[in-house]
Design an enzyme around this catalytic site. Structure first.
Site, PDB file in Angstrom:
ATOM      1  N   GLU A 174      19.202-111.636 -72.954  1.00 55.10           N
ATOM      2  CA  GLU A 174      19.482-110.209 -72.764  1.00 55.10           C
ATOM      3  C   GLU A 174      18.502-109.402 -73.602  1.00 55.10           C
ATOM      4  OE1 GLU A 174      20.259-106.690 -71.926  1.00 55.10           O
ATOM      5  OE2 GLU A 174      21.508-108.145 -70.844  1.00 55.10           O
ATOM      6  N   ASN A 182      25.183-102.656 -66.913  1.00 54.04           N
ATOM      7  CA  ASN A 182      25.922-101.605 -66.211  1.00 54.04           C
ATOM      8  C   ASN A 182      27.375-101.975 -65.970  1.00 54.04           C
ATOM      9  OD1 ASN A 182      23.858 -99.699 -66.046  1.00 54.04           O
ATOM     10  ND2 ASN A 182      23.059-100.544 -64.140  1.00 54.04           N
ATOM     11  N   GLY A 187      33.297 -98.291 -64.154  1.00 53.36           N
ATOM     12  CA  GLY A 187      34.758 -98.210 -64.110  1.00 53.36           C
ATOM     13  C   GLY A 187      35.391 -99.578 -63.991  1.00 53.36           C
ATOM     14  N   ASP A 366      12.902-105.027 -64.428  1.00 52.24           N
ATOM     15  CA  ASP A 366      12.034-106.098 -64.930  1.00 52.24           C
ATOM     16  C   ASP A 366      12.086-107.358 -64.058  1.00 52.24           C
ATOM     17  OD1 ASP A 366      12.140-104.189 -66.873  1.00 52.24           O
ATOM     18  OD2 ASP A 366      12.835-105.499 -68.473  1.00 52.24           O
ATOM     19  N   ARG A 425      29.278 -92.116 -50.973  1.00 53.50           N
ATOM     20  CA  ARG A 425      28.666 -91.448 -52.125  1.00 53.50           C
ATOM     21  C   ARG A 425      27.407 -90.679 -51.748  1.00 53.50           C
ATOM     22  NH1 ARG A 425      29.267 -96.423 -56.516  1.00 53.50           N
ATOM     23  NH2 ARG A 425      31.486 -96.105 -56.936  1.00 53.50           N
ATOM     24  N   HIS A 535      22.750 -96.383 -58.470  1.00 58.00           N
ATOM     25  CA  HIS A 535      22.596 -97.776 -58.034  1.00 58.00           C
ATOM     26  C   HIS A 535      21.363 -97.877 -57.146  1.00 58.00           C
ATOM     27  CE1 HIS A 535      24.491-101.797 -57.292  1.00 58.00           C
ATOM     28  NE2 HIS A 535      23.747-101.736 -56.204  1.00 58.00           N
ATOM     29  N   GLU A 564      22.606-106.613 -58.807  1.00 57.29           N
ATOM     30  CA  GLU A 564      21.833-105.450 -58.374  1.00 57.29           C
ATOM     31  C   GLU A 564      20.346-105.733 -58.258  1.00 57.29           C
ATOM     32  OE1 GLU A 564      21.401-100.666 -59.471  1.00 57.29           O
ATOM     33  OE2 GLU A 564      22.661-101.960 -60.716  1.00 57.29           O
ATOM     34  N   ALA A 579      30.104-103.237 -55.987  1.00 58.56           N
ATOM     35  CA  ALA A 579      29.155-103.853 -56.916  1.00 58.56           C
ATOM     36  C   ALA A 579      29.826-104.942 -57.738  1.00 58.56           C
ATOM     37  CB  ALA A 579      28.550-102.795 -57.851  1.00 58.56           C
TER      38      ALA A 579
END
Length: 598
Positions: A174, A182, A187, A366, A425, A535, A564, A579
């Site tokens: 990481e 994310n 939520g 990346d 959305r 997103h 993602e 997601a």
């Protein structure tokens, strides 16, 4: 004699009086000094979720210790602040050190509290060398594991856990100081058709087929039918895995129906954020003794003469170059590129600097670039989603505004509705940007607030929005309209129609798919919001085994991807709650597949 006794008594009373006065004046800011001469002073700073209170110990004009005595910060994001940043401060003997990337607001509050204590101490601290949190625990330059996973969000965690379960040795890399990505700041809601909460609530007509149809339609049928089918058929099993094996707790009696879904099917974790998911995933990796290396940025993929991916080169926080060899393969789970403005503009020039982002600073694409460098195929890169209801000052997604899924309405500056509140959305975002000023107001009342309790569970965000003047609690509609200078009569006319539609069950203006709720009774809440980049739907092309494909459609041996960073699931638009279903479904598959490879 009597006079002398009286004088002594008065003297004692005077001393006691002075002591009480000093105590009252000094209060909680008064320093204490122990027998060894160590001075302890309390300091106060403002974190992301409220006050951060510390006790700083000083000895020989140096900071000897820092204890956090009160705080309300996100547990995962705060962890390196209270450990790594603490060490930086003590090494530098100063609060003038760099904040932790990804935990900037918490860092600033912590440093502010320490500086407050330093100032109150009245001490002139001895000068020290520059702080470095990366000198300790020097890494071996060459390391070997069966599986290397890039990115410690939901997809990376699930891939690592499944690979370890299958018997592989695993390292999780990481680049940020904290895990979670994310997933942590989301939520955390997860769509799963025919789930146990639906059954408890009497929703018995949801199926994987309906979920498949909603997801395909929601993405304008651009997503890969084969991959969306896998998502639809496995989402429930992924949710049960989280519940039963990872011990994630979901609300037993409430679901969300996100825009574009034909059924209320989104499970809600306790706390209504991804912190519940990441905290439990981290506990599982700790129990499984999976190695996690934070502050470790993957730079490039290593391939052998046959083109198989055999490892990763990375840069540690110290600047040292580390090579991680992978006997079986590499899983890329590094997320999207929502925080990389240049990359956004490359693929969709419209989404330039004028848009803020809800994403973590680490969402810079990346993994996509690394894989493309060795010939991986990209798809769908131009499709970038904005989330419609975000903080106009920071771009951060509003979780208080999840009341929209319980019946809140959207109005413009003229006090009129302009879109169905449970639309996709992208549709809502475009609708908002077409309004005067390019913003919207979300309006709901206490009865709606009581359904999802979004204000209660996100009280810190609520308080911050109120403080910023972006959210207002009003006794009447007139009061709500006047606060934001909305046309009072127009707003009242809009609410009158909403109340009528709530009674008939038929929204004649925008056909609200869940049915509108009455806004007859106050008090009311009104919140200003704007869309923000949320997103990136595009990314690497993977097959049903999560293997990454090249431009010819051939498998790149040893390379897998999930989450993602991939681009084949969501098409033109990702539906809310999909997601989380995506990252755990395909993250698990990636871990199982890489562990089974030769």
């Amino acid at each position: 004699m009597m006079r002398n006794h009286t004088k002594k008594l008065l003297s004692i009373l005077l001393v006691l009086s002075l002591m009480f006065t000093m105590a009252a004046c000094g209060g909680k800011d008064a320093a204490t000094t122990d027998a060894s001469g160590t001075k302890v002073v309390e300091g106060l700073g403002q974190g992301k979720h409220g006050d951060i209170k510390v006790e700083v110990s000083f000895a020989d004009n140096k900071i000897a210790d820092i204890k956090v005595v009160e705080q309300k910060e996100n547990e995962v994001l705060a962890e390196p602040v209270y450990t790594q940043l603490k060490q930086d401060v003590m090494t530098a003997n100063s609060a003038d050190v760099d904040a932790i990337s990804g935990s900037t607001v918490t860092s600033k509050g912590y440093l502010e509290a320490i500086q407050d204590a330093i100032t109150k101490s009245g001490l002139t601290l001895a000068a020290a060398g520059a702080a470095s949190s990366t000198d300790k625990n020097k890494e071996e330059a060459e390391q070997t594991y069966d599986v290397v996973v890039i990115g410690a969000g939901g997809a990376g965690f699930s891939a690592a856990i499944e690979a370890k379960k299958a018997g592989a040795s695993v390292v999780l890399l990481e680049k940020m100081p904290t895990v979670g990505g994310n997933t942590l700041i989301s939520g955390g809601e997860m769509n799963a058709p025919n789930n146990w909460v639906q059954r408890a609530l009497g929703i018995t007509d949801d199926t994987a087929d309906l979920f498949y149809e909603d997801t395909m339609k929601g993405g304008d049928n651009i997503g890969s039918p084969e991959m969306v089918r896998i998502l639809a058929d496995n989402a429930l099993a992924s949710a049960e895995w989280l519940r039963d094996e990872i011990k994630v707790e979901f609300l037993p009696d409430h679901l969300f129906q996100f825009g574009g879904h034909s059924r209320k099917r989104a499970l809600i974790p306790v706390g209504h954020t991804g912190a519940e998911l990441i905290t439990k995933l981290k506990a599982k990796t700790d129990a499984d003794q999976i190695t996690i290396k934070t502050n470790m940025k993957a730079d490039s993929l290593i391939t052998n003469e046959q083109g198989k991916v055999t490892g990763v080169t990375a840069t540690a926080g110290s600047g040292d170059k580390i090579t991680f060899h992978a006997n079986k393969g590499v899983v890329i789970a590094s997320g999207g590129f929502g925080s990389n403005v240049e990359m956004r503009k490359k693929y969709n020039p419209e989404l330039d600097e004028k848009y803020m982002s809800t994403d973590t600073p680490g969402s810079t694409g990346d993994g996509i670039v690394m894989a493309e460098t060795i010939g991986a195929k990209l798809t769908n890169m131009e499709n970038i989603q904005t989330y419609p209801i975000c903080n106009p000052e920071t771009g951060v997604i509003s979780l208080v505004a999840d009341s929209r899924f319980d019946g809140a309405i959207l109005v413009n500056q003229e006090g009129k509705r302009f879109v169905e509140e449970l639309e996709r959305r992208d549709v809502i975002s475009k609708g908002i940007l077409a309004q005067p000023g390019g913003y919207t107001y979300q309006l709901w009342n206490q009865e709606i607030a009581d359904i999802g309790k979004t204000i209660e569970v996100h009280k810190d965000e609520y308080d911050q929005l109120v403080k910023q003047g972006l959210l207002y609690k009003a006794d009447t509609l007139e009061d709500a309209a006047n606060f934001f200078k909305i046309d009072v009569e127009a707003l009242k006319a809009t609410v009158k129609k909403v109340n009528e539609y709530a009674k008939t069950g038929d929204d004649l203006d925008f056909h609200h798919r869940a049915g509108l709720k009455s806004l007859e009774k106050g008090p009311y809440y009104i919140q200003k919001a704007v869309p923000s980049v949320h997103h990136t739907m595009g990314g690497l092309v993977i097959d049903e085994k999560t293997r990454v494909l090249n431009e010819k459609g051939e498998v790149i041996p040893g390379l897998y991807a999930a989450g993602e960073v991939t681009g084949v699931i969501h098409g033109a638009n990702r539906l809310g709650g999909n997601a989380i279903a995506d990252i755990f479904t395909f993250g698990r598959i990636a871990g199982q597949q890489v562990a089974a490879s030769n």
